[in-house]
Every structure is written in structure tokens, then in C-alpha cells.
Design an enzyme around this catalytic site. Structure first.
Site, mmCIF file in Angstrom:
data_model
loop_
_atom_site.group_PDB
_atom_site.id
_atom_site.type_symbol
_atom_site.label_atom_id
_atom_site.label_comp_id
_atom_site.label_asym_id
_atom_site.label_seq_id
_atom_site.Cartn_x
_atom_site.Cartn_y
_atom_site.Cartn_z
ATOM 1 N N GLU A 1 6.062 -6.830 -4.831
ATOM 2 C CA GLU A 1 6.955 -5.674 -4.995
ATOM 3 C C GLU A 1 8.199 -5.848 -4.115
ATOM 4 O O GLU A 1 9.256 -5.302 -4.404
ATOM 5 C CB GLU A 1 6.213 -4.365 -4.632
ATOM 6 C CG GLU A 1 6.827 -3.134 -5.278
ATOM 7 C CD GLU A 1 5.974 -1.879 -5.151
ATOM 8 O OE1 GLU A 1 5.388 -1.452 -6.153
ATOM 9 O OE2 GLU A 1 5.907 -1.312 -4.052
ATOM 10 N N LYS B 1 8.402 4.095 -14.408
ATOM 11 C CA LYS B 1 8.049 5.518 -14.360
ATOM 12 C C LYS B 1 8.886 6.297 -15.377
ATOM 13 O O LYS B 1 8.398 7.170 -16.082
ATOM 14 C CB LYS B 1 8.314 6.090 -12.956
ATOM 15 C CG LYS B 1 7.322 5.615 -11.911
ATOM 16 C CD LYS B 1 7.609 6.267 -10.566
ATOM 17 C CE LYS B 1 6.771 5.653 -9.467
ATOM 18 N NZ LYS B 1 7.141 6.095 -8.125
ATOM 19 N N HIS C 1 -16.724 -21.323 -7.547
ATOM 20 C CA HIS C 1 -17.528 -21.304 -8.772
ATOM 21 C C HIS C 1 -16.731 -20.655 -9.892
ATOM 22 O O HIS C 1 -17.290 -20.154 -10.857
ATOM 23 C CB HIS C 1 -18.836 -20.549 -8.521
ATOM 24 C CG HIS C 1 -19.609 -21.161 -7.398
ATOM 25 N ND1 HIS C 1 -20.639 -22.047 -7.605
ATOM 26 C CD2 HIS C 1 -19.453 -21.064 -6.056
ATOM 27 C CE1 HIS C 1 -21.105 -22.453 -6.430
ATOM 28 N NE2 HIS C 1 -20.404 -21.874 -5.473
HETATM 29 O O1 PA5 Z 1 5.575 0.401 -2.022
HETATM 30 C C1 PA5 Z 1 5.983 1.341 -2.687
HETATM 31 O O2 PA5 Z 1 7.058 1.891 -2.437
HETATM 32 C C2 PA5 Z 1 5.177 1.886 -3.837
HETATM 33 O O3 PA5 Z 1 4.086 1.073 -4.141
HETATM 34 C C3 PA5 Z 1 4.675 3.294 -3.504
HETATM 35 O O4 PA5 Z 1 3.859 3.235 -2.376
HETATM 36 C C4 PA5 Z 1 3.902 3.909 -4.672
HETATM 37 O O5 PA5 Z 1 4.717 3.958 -5.824
HETATM 38 C C5 PA5 Z 1 3.405 5.306 -4.330
HETATM 39 O O6 PA5 Z 1 4.476 6.131 -4.017
HETATM 40 P P1 PA5 Z 1 4.270 7.525 -3.313
HETATM 41 O O7 PA5 Z 1 3.699 7.268 -1.951
HETATM 42 O O8 PA5 Z 1 5.630 8.119 -3.259
HETATM 43 O O9 PA5 Z 1 3.317 8.324 -4.132
#
Ligand code: PA5
Length: 535
Positions: free
Chosen positions: A330, A463, A359
Site C-alpha cells: 500500500e 471505495k 511442502h
Molecule cells: O493504511 C491505510 O491507510 C488503510 O489501510 C486504512 O488503515 C484502512 O483503509 C482503514 O481505514 P480507517 O482506519 O480510516 O477505517
């Protein structure tokens, strides 16, 4: 090592070469061996220049510069383990006071001063969150869990109804003794919101008031923050805009669950702080994060051409590959660089654990496509107690180490590169240090390749796209309900609803609605002529 000399011969690492590429960090009980990565003994000059720039940028970041320019945010996860580094007194104070608040809250839970609505004590914790708001605590708690844990943990990190049912069934009658943590920095993430609504419904069906079992961890004034305040939940803990989701494990997101489980969060923070000190060194050869960043760069030629396969030979570290997959992919997987040029950067991470995967996919690693490098993780201490000898002079742990060393050698002899991180043992401090090591590696690597590691535009657009699909599902149901006598095919509905609508999406939505008895389905000779009608 001169690899030309080795062509056609069995490859192996000489003792001298091993020593040259082995970095020992005795103060942390961690060592890094890069002798099987086929890098030159000295950092190439052009990389030296890139590293100087990366160290400078990292310094600016730690001083509170806007290191996440797209979102106009500071990047402050390093301050969490050393508040004195934070750029303002306010931030320093809020970090320290939040730590104190966590300790006090957890003490009250453990001492039954805060009690559930209809039971004497909270014995379970149900954590609702996703991505950075779930993976860190899941990894840390599973890596450090023991038979003496103070509380039993459960997780819902998705909007899968069946998955939610499974978790709620496993909590079963323990729901009345379950503290639910709702963790969302933005406070508006739909998966977490849905999980919260579903869980609330189960509490209510069991005659329990959800709010008397609920704690929020979220940003100030988020929807979740407002809800928790309006309904007077048990408590609400802060998340700050200068901490990114995937680097939030040293904030309340990771510390509150860890403390509830009974872990020493100060040791966890101390391990990370020590690793930060070591990885601030501008001397690449003494800096394990810089060395790792160099290995990533070397292996994938700065373009992520090779995947990193994570193979910890330790069951406790099973979730590390999932945790790192998010942290690395990410952060590094970006379309554009810092000046807006299209670069499509990335570094694929996958893995599981050894020797189990010997394995399974290790067969391909040795003999198949050479599109990866392995990061082995070795843990020297096998277990708390003395081990049984499963053969004369040999324990199960000896086998585990033997499989690691053997696999590493077999891979290298077939020209497959790997590096090894050795931990003396897994404890709160080494785990804190290990996570901090990779956080810094990701930061340095991102600067080497010139990208912003701290935003996630791809996640945001996903999203948005999901929102459009849901809107369409509502329109479809509305149309069917307002024409209850009529049957429609997907093509007809797509035409009626909007000319630009993708017929395939309409078709998929109708199949899902029908599978869940929310519309009727009338099969036809071809799936595409299937008719659908309101129930
Ligand atoms: O690393 C990130 O920014 C994302 O993976 C968020 O943690 C994830 O989308 C969850 O977001 P939030 O904490 O706003 O619910």
C-alpha cells in the site's frame, strides 16, 4: 563474491563473504545477513547519492515536514515511540497523555472496575477494523500471545456476513463479557461501520446494550467519534491525522489491544525506539533498514521487478507476511512519483511460514520462475522450556533450523537470492524493533524511488467505485418494487435505468439479490435471458 567465477560451479557463500555481509545488532538481539543477495561489497556510487537524498528527506519527515504532500499531512509514527521528537509541545503531550489513558483504562478493565452491563468482568475483546486498523494488532497479538493472556481476542475485519456470523458464533454466550473495540481512523470506513451495526444487532438480540460494551478509536469529530460521544460509549481514544493507518501499530490502534491482552507496551515501544536510533545512521553498511532498502532496490532494479517472499520459520510470525504485504504494497504500489510522472512502482510481498511452505510453494521457488527474493526470518530460541530429543541429539527446533538453512542453500545453489533476519527470540522488544525496521525500510525505499509512501489513492478510488455499484443496486430494487407484476432481464433494466450503465454490473447485482432471496429469478435457456422480478 565474483559471480562470474562461479558460473557452472556449485554456488556457496564463503565464510569471508558471509562476515562481510553480516550485520549484528546485539543491543536488540537481531542480525541481518545479506550475503546471499549477490550485491557488490560496496554500495554503488549512484545509489550512494540516492541514499544521501533519502536520509535527508527522512530527517525532514521526522522533524515534522509535510511528508505526505497529496494529503498535506505530517508523517509522525516515529514520534509515537519517542514523543520528544515531535515537532510541537501539543503533539508531545497528547502522545504521552494517551499512553497514560490506555494504561488507566486497561487497569480498570483488568481489575473489573469497568464492568459489562450484566456480567462481573470483561473476558473477551472483539476488534472491529480493517487494513491498518486491524492488521497490526492482529499480527502483534498472535505473535506474542500465550496461555496467560489477560483476555481472549476475536476480530472482524470485513463486511462478509458469513464471516461475521462465524465470529459471533465463536463468541457465543461470552458476548455479555465481550468488550468491542471499533477502530477506524477516518471513522467512516464502510466495512467497519457495517461490522459495528451487525455486532450491535447481536448484542441487542441478546438483551444487551452495545454502548455499554463499546469503545471507539478514531479521529476527532469523525462520524464514529460523534456517535460514541452521543451514545456515551465506555470510552473513546484518539487517532491523529499525522499517523497513517498502516503505520499505526504504535498508536492506540496497536497499543490498546496489546495492553488489554496483557503485553508490556513500554517494551514494545522501547524496541521500536532503539531500532529507530540505529536506523537513523547515514552509514548504509551499519544501518539495517538502509541495507534492506538497498537489497529491495538491487533485487528489483528499483522497479520492483522481483517479489519479496517472506518465510519466517516460526508459527508465531505467520501473520507477518500479511502485515508486511499491506505496509509495503500500500506504501510502494503507486502510479505516479513525487513529481507526477507515471512510474507504476511496486514491490510484491507474499509468504506464509517455514517449514510448512517447503511442502507447498517452495518447490516453485527452487525450480520455477526466478522472479523473487526470499526474506527468511530465523528465531534462535525454540521455546520457553527444554525440548524433547525427537532423535538422539536432535530436537524439533533443530529440524526447523535445519530446514531453513538447507532450503536457503538449495535456493542459492540454484541462483535464487535470499536474505536472513535472525532474532534471538520473539518478545515485545524484538517485535517492536522488527516492525520499526520495516517501517523505516519502506520509508527509505520510497525516497530512493521517489514516491509518496504515505497516501493510498488507489484504495480511495476503489471505495468510490463500490459506492457507485451500491447506488445502482438500490435503484434496481426500487425499480423492481415499483413494477411488482413485471419481469425484467438485466439488459432491459440497464436500458431503463440509465443508458450508460454497464449491463454486466446489473446482471451481477441481480444474481446476488436473487441468491439472497431479495428478488425472484426465472431461469431461461441462456443465463443472459434470465428474468428477475420483485418478491
Ligand atoms: O493504511 C491505510 O491507510 C488503510 O489501510 C486504512 O488503515 C484502512 O483503509 C482503514 O481505514 P480507517 O482506519 O480510516 O477505517
Amino acid at each position: 563474491m565474483n559471480h562470474k567465477q562461479n558460473k557452472g560451479m556449485t554456488k556457496s557463500v564463503t565464510w569471508q563473504n558471509f562476515q562481510q555481509h553480516y550485520l549484528d545488532l546485539p543491543e536488540l538481539g537481531i542480525a541481518l545477513d545479506t550475503s546471499r543477495m549477490n550485491v557488490p561489497d560496496k554500495l554503488p556510487n549512484e545509489l550512494g547519492i540516492l541514499f544521501r537524498n533519502a536520509f535527508q528527506q527522512m530527517q525532514n519527515l521526522e522533524k515534522g515536514g509535510i511528508a505526505n504532500p497529496d494529503e498535506n499531512r505530517m508523517v509522525g509514527h516515529y514520534w509515537l515511540r519517542n514523543p520528544e521528537l515531535a515537532p510541537s509541545k501539543d503533539i508531545q503531550t497528547v502522545i504521552s497523555s494517551t499512553l497514560e489513558k490506555i494504561q488507566n483504562f486497561v487497569a480498570e478493565i483488568h481489575q473489573n472496575k469497568i464492568q459489562p452491563q450484566k456480567a462481573a468482568s470483561f473476558r473477551n475483546v472483539l476488534l472491529l477494523g480493517i487494513g491498518g486498523s486491524a492488521l497490526g494488532p492482529q499480527f502483534v497479538l498472535s505473535a506474542l500471545g500465550s496461555g496467560t493472556d489477560s483476555m481472549q481476542f476475536y476480530y472482524i475485519d470485513n463486511t462478509d456476513p458469513d464471516g461475521i456470523d462465524q465470529v459471533m458464533a465463536s463468541i457465543g454466550k461470552g458476548l455479555g463479557e465481550t468488550l468491542t473495540l471499533v477502530i477506524s481512523k477516518s471513522g467512516g470506513t464502510k466495512e467497519t461501520r457495517n461490522a459495528m451495526l451487525e455486532v450491535r444487532d447481536v448484542y441487542e438480540k441478546n438483551g444487551l446494550d452495545f454502548t455499554k460494551h463499546a469503545v471507539a478509536v478514531t479521529g476527532a469529530n469523525s462520524q464514529l467519534d460523534q456517535l460514541a460521544a452521543q451514545e456515551n460509549w465506555l470510552d473513546c481514544f484518539p487517532m491523529w491525522d499525522w499517523v497513517g493507518g498502516r503505520t499505526s501499530v504504535f498508536s492506540v490502534v496497536g497499543l490498546l489491544p496489546a495492553a488489554l491482552q496483557g503485553l508490556n507496551i513500554y517494551e514494545f515501544l522501547a524496541g521500536a525506539k532503539k531500532m529507530d536510533e540505529i536506523t537513523r545512521s547515514p552509514e548504509v553498511s551499519n544501518n539495517p533498514a538502509a541495507l534492506l532498502a538497498w537489497m529491495w532496490h538491487h533485487s528489483g532494479r528499483g522497479q520492483g521487478e522481483k517479489a519479496m517472499v517472506l518465510l519466517p520459520y516460526k508459527d508465531r510470525l505467520l501473520l507477518f507476511s500479511r502485515y508486511l504485504q499491506q505496509l509495503v504494497m500500500e506504501s510502494i504500489g503507486k502510479e505516479k512519483d513525487l513529481v507526477g510522472k507515471k512510474v507504476n512502482q511496486g514491490l510484491t510481498v507474499y509468504g506464509n511460514k517455514g517449514s510448512t511452505d517447503q511442502h507447498a510453494f517452495v518447490q516453485q521457488l527452487r525450480d520455477g520462475t526466478d522472479n523473487f527474493f526470499v526474506t527468511f526470518i530465523e528465531v534462535l530460541k525454540d521455546r520457553e522450556n527444554k525440548s524433547l530429543e525427537v532423535e538422539p541429539g536432535v530436537t524439533s527446533g533443530d529440524f526447523l533450523q535445519g530446514f531453513l538453512l538447507g532450503t536457503r542453500e538449495a535456493l542459492f545453489q540454484n541462483g535464487r537470492t535470499s536474505l536472513t533476519i535472525t532474532l534471538e527470540e520473539i518478545n515485545t522488544q524484538t517485535l517492536g524493533a522488527l516492525i520499526a525496521l520495516f517501517e523505516r525500510t519502506v520509508g527509505l525505499y520510497a525516497f530512493l524511488v521517489g514516491i509518496n509512501a504515505y497516501h493510498q489513492p488507489g484504495v480511495e478510488s476503489g471505495k468510490q467505485a463500490a459506492g457507485d455499484v451500491l447506488e445502482l443496486a438500490v435503484k434496481i430494487q426500487h425499480h423492481l418494487r415499483s413494477h411488482p407484476e413485471q419481469k425484467f432481464t438485466a439488459t432491459e433494466l440497464a436500458d431503463i435505468l440509465q443508458k450508460t450503465i454497464n449491463t454486466e454490473t446489473v446482471f451481477q447485482l441481480l444474481l446476488h439479490l436473487a441468491a439472497n432471496d431479495r428478488v425472484q429469478k426465472f431461469d431461461a435457456s441462456s443465463p443472459f435471458s434470465t428474468n428477475f422480478q420483485a418478491i
